[in-house]
Each structure stands twice: as structure tokens, then as C-alpha cells.
Design a protein around this motif. Structure first.
Motif, PDB file in Angstrom:
ATOM      1  N   ASN A 125      19.457  32.011   1.909  1.00  0.00           N
ATOM      2  CA  ASN A 125      18.690  33.087   1.294  1.00  0.00           C
ATOM      3  C   ASN A 125      18.274  34.075   2.383  1.00  0.00           C
ATOM      4  O   ASN A 125      17.513  33.727   3.300  1.00  0.00           O
ATOM      5  N   HIS A 126      18.765  35.295   2.296  1.00  0.00           N
ATOM      6  CA  HIS A 126      18.503  36.283   3.346  1.00  0.00           C
ATOM      7  C   HIS A 126      17.316  37.196   3.016  1.00  0.00           C
ATOM      8  O   HIS A 126      17.065  38.169   3.731  1.00  0.00           O
ATOM      9  N   LYS A 127      16.595  36.900   1.946  1.00  0.00           N
ATOM     10  CA  LYS A 127      15.350  37.597   1.620  1.00  0.00           C
ATOM     11  C   LYS A 127      15.486  39.118   1.633  1.00  0.00           C
ATOM     12  O   LYS A 127      14.834  39.822   2.407  1.00  0.00           O
ATOM     13  N   ASN A 128      16.375  39.613   0.787  1.00  0.00           N
ATOM     14  CA  ASN A 128      16.541  41.060   0.586  1.00  0.00           C
ATOM     15  C   ASN A 128      16.984  41.824   1.838  1.00  0.00           C
ATOM     16  O   ASN A 128      16.714  43.010   1.976  1.00  0.00           O
ATOM     17  N   ASP A 129      17.679  41.146   2.731  1.00  0.00           N
ATOM     18  CA  ASP A 129      18.231  41.821   3.908  1.00  0.00           C
ATOM     19  C   ASP A 129      19.326  42.777   3.440  1.00  0.00           C
ATOM     20  O   ASP A 129      20.284  42.363   2.780  1.00  0.00           O
ATOM     21  N   PRO A 130      19.233  44.098   3.741  1.00  0.00           N
ATOM     22  CA  PRO A 130      20.226  45.079   3.287  1.00  0.00           C
ATOM     23  C   PRO A 130      21.653  44.748   3.711  1.00  0.00           C
ATOM     24  O   PRO A 130      22.609  45.162   3.063  1.00  0.00           O
ATOM     25  N   HIS A 131      21.792  43.993   4.820  1.00  0.00           N
ATOM     26  CA  HIS A 131      23.133  43.663   5.313  1.00  0.00           C
ATOM     27  C   HIS A 131      23.847  42.661   4.402  1.00  0.00           C
ATOM     28  O   HIS A 131      25.046  42.462   4.521  1.00  0.00           O
ATOM     29  N   TYR A 132      23.062  42.020   3.516  1.00  0.00           N
ATOM     30  CA  TYR A 132      23.662  41.036   2.623  1.00  0.00           C
ATOM     31  C   TYR A 132      23.539  41.468   1.152  1.00  0.00           C
ATOM     32  O   TYR A 132      23.445  40.657   0.260  1.00  0.00           O
ATOM     33  N   ASN A 179      24.233  42.470  -2.505  1.00  0.00           N
ATOM     34  CA  ASN A 179      25.230  42.016  -3.469  1.00  0.00           C
ATOM     35  C   ASN A 179      25.222  42.978  -4.655  1.00  0.00           C
ATOM     36  O   ASN A 179      24.228  43.080  -5.363  1.00  0.00           O
ATOM     37  N   PRO A 180      26.305  43.745  -4.886  1.00  0.00           N
ATOM     38  CA  PRO A 180      26.324  44.755  -5.963  1.00  0.00           C
ATOM     39  C   PRO A 180      26.062  44.129  -7.332  1.00  0.00           C
ATOM     40  O   PRO A 180      26.442  42.994  -7.604  1.00  0.00           O
ATOM     41  N   GLY A 181      25.400  44.889  -8.202  1.00  0.00           N
ATOM     42  CA  GLY A 181      25.155  44.430  -9.549  1.00  0.00           C
ATOM     43  C   GLY A 181      23.708  44.006  -9.765  1.00  0.00           C
ATOM     44  O   GLY A 181      22.901  43.944  -8.833  1.00  0.00           O
ATOM     45  N   LYS A 182      23.378  43.693 -11.025  1.00  0.00           N
ATOM     46  CA  LYS A 182      22.007  43.320 -11.376  1.00  0.00           C
ATOM     47  C   LYS A 182      21.610  41.963 -10.802  1.00  0.00           C
ATOM     48  O   LYS A 182      20.436  41.652 -10.696  1.00  0.00           O
ATOM     49  N   GLY A 183      22.620  41.160 -10.451  1.00  0.00           N
ATOM     50  CA  GLY A 183      22.306  39.820  -9.935  1.00  0.00           C
ATOM     51  C   GLY A 183      21.945  39.808  -8.474  1.00  0.00           C
ATOM     52  O   GLY A 183      21.875  38.745  -7.859  1.00  0.00           O
ATOM     53  N   ASN A 184      21.672  40.996  -7.867  1.00  0.00           N
ATOM     54  CA  ASN A 184      21.352  41.004  -6.446  1.00  0.00           C
ATOM     55  C   ASN A 184      19.916  40.543  -6.200  1.00  0.00           C
ATOM     56  O   ASN A 184      19.502  40.447  -5.076  1.00  0.00           O
TER      57      ASN A 184
END
Length: 235
Positions: A221-228, A230-235
């Protein structure tokens, strides 16, 4: 003799039909292309259909032999140009060849799409692009736009090393262990050092430095790190 004659006619007819259709239908198959190949195959195979198993095997064997003969003939340069189409030039020195596009039955937007897939966005930067006999698009950029090579900077680089998989999807690759002259005990020891279990490992590779790299099946879990992202609503 009749069996050989009928099979030969069907093989040649199928070959000619595919050649008339063009390279694109064979190499870049979408749903319509697959349907076409499926229907065509059934149509040209109808004359050799039989309820006798052994005759069917004979027909299949003859087709395989004819295919091998065609491959052998294609090794000769003089016959190769008769059996295969020549590459079709699509871009030369930054200029799009309209005749080439028409011959290849390729819309301009599809050409641009193929170029983007290969990392090119501007046709002016391309020295040469062609549809090869396999249907693939080959692209050679102008010298000033090609990626910089180590040789351009007079740099000496070491030989490329290919990491060797030892565990894939939780299963040990024993023949690779044998090739490296390692045993299962060494592998298990390395896995234990990293606090992992074989069944939880997606990929483990033997690196050039003799160490084991492990990629387990867990996603951190990268805690909302922009580098990870994930496109879509499931981000």
C-alpha cells in the motif's frame, strides 16, 4: 495420385486467397479478420473432408509436407520474391508515401497509431518506415532523432546479463538450478533469509552478482503516492 492432386490444389488456392487479401488481414487480426480466416479455412477444406480417420491423417500430412516445401523454396533468393511480397514503403525521409499506404490498404490514422506504439509522434522525424512481408511496421528514425547509443559517446559497456528464473508462480525451476550448478538447499536458504515462502513467490531470479531477487505476490500500500497512480475509480 488423386489425393495428392486435390490437396495440392486446395493448398495453392488457400495460399492465393490469403495473398489476394493482403498482409494486414493475416498479421493484424481483429474479429473480422479471424472470422474471415475461419470461414475461408472451412470452405477450402470441404473437398477433403472424410469420415475415414486415416484418410484425414494422410491429407493433413500432405499439407504439412507442402508447407515445408514452400518454406524450403523461400530460402532461395530468386524464388523468395515470387513467394513473398516485397516490403511496402510508407514513409521516406519524413514524407508519407500515399501510394504505399494505398497498396498496404492502411488508413493514415492507423499508420500514425503504429508509429505511436513504437514511440514516434512526428512523421518528419522518420527516415524510413515500411510494412514488411510479415505485416509488421519497421521504423528507422533520422539520425538526429534516434536514441543515443553508448558507442556515440565512446563508452564501453559490459555484456548484458539475463536474470535466470529459479522460482515462477510458487514453483521451483529445477532445470535452471541444475544449469547454475546450484541445489535446492541453497535456494531454500536464500528464500528463508528474506523471510519468504516458495509458494508466495511470484518470481525469483538469479542475478549477475550471485544474489537472489524475489518478487512476491503481495502489492504494498503506497498511501496515495502519485508515482503509483492507478487509472479509474478503483484508485
Amino acid at each position: 495420385m488423386e489425393t495428392l492432386y486435390r490437396t495440392f490444389i486446395i493448398f495453392v488456392a488457400g495460399y492465393l486467397f490469403l495473398r489476394i487479401t493482403g498482409k494486414k488481414a493475416v498479421s493484424q487480426m481483429n474479429t473480422i479478420d479471424l472470422l474471415y480466416i475461419f470461414v475461408l479455412t472451412n470452405i477450402i477444406s470441404t473437398p477433403v473432408e472424410t469420415s475415414h480417420v486415416w484418410k484425414s491423417l494422410v491429407y493433413a500430412g500432405i499439407v504439412v509436407i507442402l508447407y515445408k516445401i514452400f518454406l524450403r523454396l523461400s530460402l532461395h533468393n530468386q524464388l523468395r520474391w515470387l513467394l513473398y511480397e516485397r516490403p511496402i514503403v510508407l514513409i521516406r525521409n519524413g514524407d508519407i508515401d500515399r501510394k504505399g499506404l494505398k497498396k498496404a490498404k492502411m488508413p493514415l490514422n492507423e499508420l500514425l497509431s503504429n508509429l505511436r506504439v513504437k514511440g514516434y509522434t512526428d512523421t518528419q522525424n522518420i527516415a524510413f518506415a515500411a510494412m514488411e512481408e510479415t505485416g509488421n511496421i519497421s521504423v528507422i528514425p533520422k539520425s538526429q532523432y534516434r536514441p543515443v547509443q553508448p558507442n556515440d559517446l565512446n563508452l564501453k559497456v559490459k555484456k548484458e546479463y539475463l536474470p535466470i528464473p529459479l522460482i515462477m508462480d510458487g514453483q521451483i525451476i529445477y532445470h535452471n538450478l541444475k544449469y547454475l550448478q546450484l541445489n535446492q538447499g541453497w535456494l531454500m536458504n536464500e528464500v528463508d533469509k528474506k523471510g519468504e515462502k516458495v509458494e508466495n513467490i511470484m518470481l525469483a531470479t538469479f542475478l549477475e552478482n550471485g544474489k537472489l531477487f524475489i518478487d512476491n505476490k503481495e502489492i504494498k500500500n503506497h498511501k496515495n503516492d502519485p508515482h503509483y497512480y492507478n487509472p479509474g475509480k478503483g484508485n
